[in-house]
Design a protein around this motif. Structure first.
Motif, PDB file in Angstrom:
ATOM      1  N   GLY A 273       0.819  -1.211   0.000  1.00 58.58           N
ATOM      2  CA  GLY A 273       0.000   0.000   0.000  1.00 58.58           C
ATOM      3  C   GLY A 273       0.857   1.267   0.000  1.00 58.58           C
ATOM      4  O   GLY A 273       0.525   2.258  -0.660  1.00 58.58           O
ATOM      5  N   ASP A 274       1.968   1.217   0.748  1.00 54.97           N
ATOM      6  CA  ASP A 274       2.876   2.378   0.773  1.00 54.97           C
ATOM      7  C   ASP A 274       3.536   2.574  -0.589  1.00 54.97           C
ATOM      8  O   ASP A 274       3.736   3.699  -1.044  1.00 54.97           O
ATOM      9  CB  ASP A 274       3.979   2.183   1.824  1.00 54.97           C
ATOM     10  CG  ASP A 274       3.406   1.969   3.216  1.00 54.97           C
ATOM     11  OD1 ASP A 274       2.403   2.637   3.538  1.00 54.97           O
ATOM     12  OD2 ASP A 274       3.943   1.122   3.948  1.00 54.97           O
ATOM     13  N   THR A 276       2.246   1.738  -3.379  1.00 53.06           N
ATOM     14  CA  THR A 276       1.207   2.287  -4.255  1.00 53.06           C
ATOM     15  C   THR A 276       1.047   3.789  -4.030  1.00 53.06           C
ATOM     16  O   THR A 276       0.870   4.545  -4.986  1.00 53.06           O
ATOM     17  CB  THR A 276      -0.130   1.555  -4.010  1.00 53.06           C
ATOM     18  OG1 THR A 276       0.049   0.178  -4.369  1.00 53.06           O
ATOM     19  CG2 THR A 276      -1.252   2.143  -4.848  1.00 53.06           C
ATOM     20  N   ARG A 277       1.172   4.215  -2.779  1.00 55.08           N
ATOM     21  CA  ARG A 277       1.101   5.662  -2.531  1.00 55.08           C
ATOM     22  C   ARG A 277       2.323   6.377  -3.120  1.00 55.08           C
ATOM     23  O   ARG A 277       2.234   7.499  -3.599  1.00 55.08           O
ATOM     24  CB  ARG A 277       0.992   5.954  -1.025  1.00 55.08           C
ATOM     25  CG  ARG A 277      -0.458   5.935  -0.534  1.00 55.08           C
ATOM     26  CD  ARG A 277      -0.567   6.322   0.933  1.00 55.08           C
ATOM     27  NE  ARG A 277      -0.095   5.262   1.807  1.00 55.08           N
ATOM     28  CZ  ARG A 277      -0.808   4.171   2.126  1.00 55.08           C
ATOM     29  NH1 ARG A 277      -2.028   4.008   1.631  1.00 55.08           N
ATOM     30  NH2 ARG A 277      -0.306   3.255   2.926  1.00 55.08           N
ATOM     31  N   LEU A 278       3.464   5.703  -3.086  1.00 52.74           N
ATOM     32  CA  LEU A 278       4.703   6.291  -3.618  1.00 52.74           C
ATOM     33  C   LEU A 278       4.654   6.374  -5.145  1.00 52.74           C
ATOM     34  O   LEU A 278       5.126   7.343  -5.747  1.00 52.74           O
ATOM     35  CB  LEU A 278       5.891   5.408  -3.181  1.00 52.74           C
ATOM     36  CG  LEU A 278       7.304   5.852  -3.510  1.00 52.74           C
ATOM     37  CD1 LEU A 278       7.693   7.062  -2.663  1.00 52.74           C
ATOM     38  CD2 LEU A 278       8.293   4.707  -3.243  1.00 52.74           C
ATOM     39  N   PRO A 280       1.679   5.583  -7.563  1.00 53.03           N
ATOM     40  CA  PRO A 280       0.311   5.111  -7.828  1.00 53.03           C
ATOM     41  C   PRO A 280       0.026   4.818  -9.297  1.00 53.03           C
ATOM     42  O   PRO A 280      -0.959   4.136  -9.601  1.00 53.03           O
ATOM     43  CB  PRO A 280      -0.564   6.272  -7.328  1.00 53.03           C
ATOM     44  CG  PRO A 280       0.326   7.469  -7.314  1.00 53.03           C
ATOM     45  CD  PRO A 280       1.707   6.964  -7.069  1.00 53.03           C
ATOM     46  N   LYS A 308       9.480   7.193  -7.575  1.00 57.86           N
ATOM     47  CA  LYS A 308       8.691   8.425  -7.756  1.00 57.86           C
ATOM     48  C   LYS A 308       8.834   8.959  -9.170  1.00 57.86           C
ATOM     49  O   LYS A 308       7.856   9.357  -9.808  1.00 57.86           O
ATOM     50  CB  LYS A 308       9.202   9.509  -6.782  1.00 57.86           C
ATOM     51  CG  LYS A 308       8.459   9.560  -5.491  1.00 57.86           C
ATOM     52  CD  LYS A 308       8.896  10.829  -4.749  1.00 57.86           C
ATOM     53  CE  LYS A 308       8.253  10.886  -3.395  1.00 57.86           C
ATOM     54  NZ  LYS A 308       8.881  11.891  -2.544  1.00 57.86           N
ATOM     55  N   ASN A 311       7.072   6.861 -11.597  1.00 61.47           N
ATOM     56  CA  ASN A 311       5.649   7.161 -11.502  1.00 61.47           C
ATOM     57  C   ASN A 311       5.285   8.387 -12.353  1.00 61.47           C
ATOM     58  O   ASN A 311       4.313   8.377 -13.101  1.00 61.47           O
ATOM     59  CB  ASN A 311       5.293   7.415 -10.042  1.00 61.47           C
ATOM     60  CG  ASN A 311       3.806   7.549  -9.842  1.00 61.47           C
ATOM     61  OD1 ASN A 311       3.068   6.622 -10.114  1.00 61.47           O
ATOM     62  ND2 ASN A 311       3.372   8.732  -9.416  1.00 61.47           N
TER      63      ASN A 311
END
Ligand SMILES: [Zn+2]
Length: 695
Positions: A273-274, A276-278, A280, A308, A311
């Motif tokens: 989950g982390d 995915t936040r980093l 997404p 990042k 992403n």
């Protein structure tokens, strides 16, 4: 054989399986390896004063006798032994490749796999005929991508199937399993930076003239590969710029090799989950499902900044741009086992332009290396049975024990370290596992199907097996018996998370370890190698891991400061050396190796003195026992090196060039100056106050 570890310290990057081989003596042999002694007088150049340039005194004759073969990027004692090994392995493989006949006993499962893998690789006609169709399913899957979310399953499949023979590049990022840096008995998932086509991020960001030229050449290479898979020259040119733009952005967000030498820079544990936040824009749960990862709670992200940036690129770059990137990487990574035009283009850029080889290695040589790379522990079983006797194992185990005893004595005698830290260092030393010759339990390849008529498919299945094997370790306790390199490999390594030293059978052969010669040159050579790997446990990087392999500080603050001052002496010394033309050595990149070279030889000298203390040693061929020890040491790394290769290695290789691995050590050893009666002021004698000594 690939081990997924950010921290592994090998003895020699250039001698690992895939790097070296020669053109002479190409007749296959399954008899014995050719013999050469661990101290060879004809390899010396006695016209050179040992106190002026010890490396050339010891190796000048070797250098004259051994020009770099045209298919090689450098040439060395290790490379030559590896070549002898290839010839030897070729003999074994040609035998194993004989198909079963009704009149004979069928081959066993191991010989069938290595034999048929080799036979399929050697069937150049079939490979040529197959051409591009070997990767057509992957190219089709990429062509089907419509939306960014469609990238995930394709990326997963490509990462599962393609690992590069020339560089361990994987598309977008690298991923797999790793030991938990805080609890080394457990295996967790990991993602890290990756995705580049050139050997290092520095190639994309440095702005000197040579780096600019290399980037231009790389773009031409990308264009050529895209043309080979069907792009028109105009489209390929434009698409090559896209690949370069993406990789440059990824490179800029990548950690440097020096940053990666500090293990703390690589530890960022989190949940999916982390992640995915980093990042997404990438479907991580979908990726892990697609790759069939075992259930896991925690993963380590080696380089969050890279994730990042990736992403950002996933949304800023068009889907078409990413499709181009993937198409190029599939073709580039698989080029070595596609038809000849791919093989040639791969050679032109990666070995000829970047590293200076002028000829391609003959096919048999490449095929032997691919077997070693993909089925290393099957090949190793057959190899070890022929070259590594129980007596050889016994005598090398004994040498390891003596070097470890010397390390214990050194630690106890250090005048700069406090009793508390010494105690911890001794615990770490006692915790080191010694792995000599070959694994106790061989890897089971029974689930990999190998057929003698489909080379590319064999390679893909072998790669998938290896990736799955790596992933399936997640959640399980660590297998301490596992090896990171194959038994025929002419190299050695220390693994700080396993806290083990590994010496495959391939590195314990003459002239490196020579049972026919006395201790002095053997301790100088193989004793130094053992000491080198042992010292890695205590170099600037390895010393940050404890006896269990956890990233845990066991030093007092004062002792760490004193240690840093001592390693700085080594950093400064090597930073002053020139590698090639205007290129200085990177003292911080090579620090761990230089500390290990120095510590290793000091330990070897102590252990040798102790092993032979009751022997009445006499001069041989006009050389004292001490002189023979040091010449044995220097002759482990007699080498000829190409300027192109030195230039690449100054960026990518944590090891110093050969001459500095010898001269840089002896200038710090007063025992050397004494052995050769060198005087203060001579080049191989440092003033006492400048001598570096870490361990
Ligand atoms: Zn090393």
């Amino acid at each position: 054989m690939r081990k997924h570890s950010a921290y592994l310290s090998v003895l020699l990057v250039t001698a690992v399986s895939l790097a070296n081989a020669q053109t002479a003596s190409e007749k296959p042999s399954s008899g014995t390896l050719p013999y050469s002694p661990s101290l060879d007088l004809s390899s010396m150049d006695k016209s050179v004063d040992p106190c002026v340039d010890f490396y050339h005194y010891s190796c000048g004759g070797w250098q004259k006798k051994n020009p770099i073969p045209p298919d090689q990027t450098s040439w060395s004692v290790y490379g030559k032994l590896y070549q002898d090994n290839l010839v030897f392995l070729r003999g074994m493989l040609e035998q194993a490749a004989q198909p079963d006949e009704p009149s004979k006993d069928p081959r066993n499962a191991v010989t069938q796999k290595i034999g048929d893998f080799y036979a399929a690789c050697m069937d150049e006609g079939a490979v040529e005929e197959r051409g591009l169709s070997a990767i057509q399913p992957e190219l089709d899957a990429i062509a089907q991508i419509k939306l960014a979310k469609d990238l995930t399953p394709v990326v997963a499949h490509l990462q599962l199937t393609y690992s590069g023979y020339s560089y361990n590049s994987s598309v977008l990022f690298s991923a797999g399993s790793t030991q938990d840096p805080d609890d080394s008995e457990h295996v967790i998932a990991e993602v890290d930076q990756g995705g580049l086509g050139m050997p290092d991020r520095d190639y994309y960001v440095k702005d000197d003239a040579k780096s600019k030229e290399t980037r231009e050449r790389y773009v031409q290479h990308v264009q050529k590969v895209l043309e080979l898979i069907g792009d028109s020259p105009v489209a390929a040119q434009k698409n090559a710029e896209t690949v370069m733009r993406l990789e440059t952005a990824m490179a800029k967000a990548s950690l440097t090799r020096v940053e990666r030498r500090d293990p703390h820079n690589l530890v960022h544990k989190m949940k999916v989950g982390d992640l995915t936040r980093l990042a997404p824009n990438f479907d991580w749960p979908g990726y892990y499902r697609e790759m069939q990862y075992p259930e896991f709670a925690i993963l380590n992200v080696g380089a969050p900044q890279f994730m990042k940036e990736l992403n950002t690129l996933l949304s800023s770059e068009s889907v078409d741009g990413w499709k181009t990137y993937l198409r190029f990487h599939v073709a580039d990574t698989s080029s070595p086992y596609l038809s000849s035009k791919f093989v040639e283009e791969n050679f032109e850029f990666y070995r000829k332009y970047l590293r200076g080889a002028t000829e391609m290695q003959p096919r048999w040589k490449r095929c032997v290396q691919y077997v070693d790379y993909d089925l290393g522990e099957a090949l190793g079983q057959v190899y070890v049975a022929k070259v590594f006797s129980p007596e050889l194992k016994q005598s090398t185990v004994d040498m390891v024990r003596r070097i470890e005893d010397a390390m214990g004595q050194r630690i106890r005698a250090l005048d700069w370290m406090s009793p508390e830290t010494k105690q911890q260092a001794l615990v770490k030393l006692a915790g080191i596992r010694n792995k000599i010759g070959y694994p106790d339990k061989w890897r089971d390849y029974s689930s990999v199907s190998i057929f003698r008529d489909a080379f590319a498919d064999n390679v893909e299945r072998a790669h998938q097996f290896e990736t799955r094997r790596d992933i399936n370790k997640i959640g399980k306790p660590v297998d301490h018996g596992e090896w990171g390199i194959s038994a025929p490999t002419v190299d050695a390594y220390y693994d700080p998370q396993m806290n083990d030293i590994n010496f495959p059978a391939g590195v314990l052969q003459p002239p490196l370890y020579d049972p026919k010669t006395d201790d002095a040159p053997n301790y100088g050579n193989t004793g130094g190698t053992i000491g080198h790997e042992l010292t890695h446990g205590f170099d600037d990087e390895g010393s940050q891991f404890d006896a269990k392999g956890n990233l845990k500080d066991w030093w007092t603050k004062e002792d760490r400061e004193k240690f840093d001052a001592r390693t700085k002496c080594v950093d400064d010394q090597y930073s002053g050396y020139i590698s090639v033309e205007d290129v200085h050595l990177n003292g911080k990149l090579t620090l761990g190796e230089n500390v290990a070279d120095l510590g290793g030889e000091i330990l070897a000298y102590m252990a040798w003195k102790d092993a032979d203390k009751d022997k009445n040693l006499q001069p041989v061929d006009g050389l004292t026992p001490e002189q023979r020890f040091f010449i044995g040491f220097a002759q482990w790394d007699c080498a000829n090196e190409r300027p192109e290769d030195l230039r690449m290695r100054a960026v990518t290789d944590p090891h110093s060039p050969a001459r500095y691995r010898i001269n840089g050590v002896v200038v710090n050893m007063p025992d050397f100056a004494e052995a050769f009666s060198c005087k203060a002021g001579q080049p191989m004698v440092k003033p006492a106050e400048k001598v570096c000594r870490v361990w």
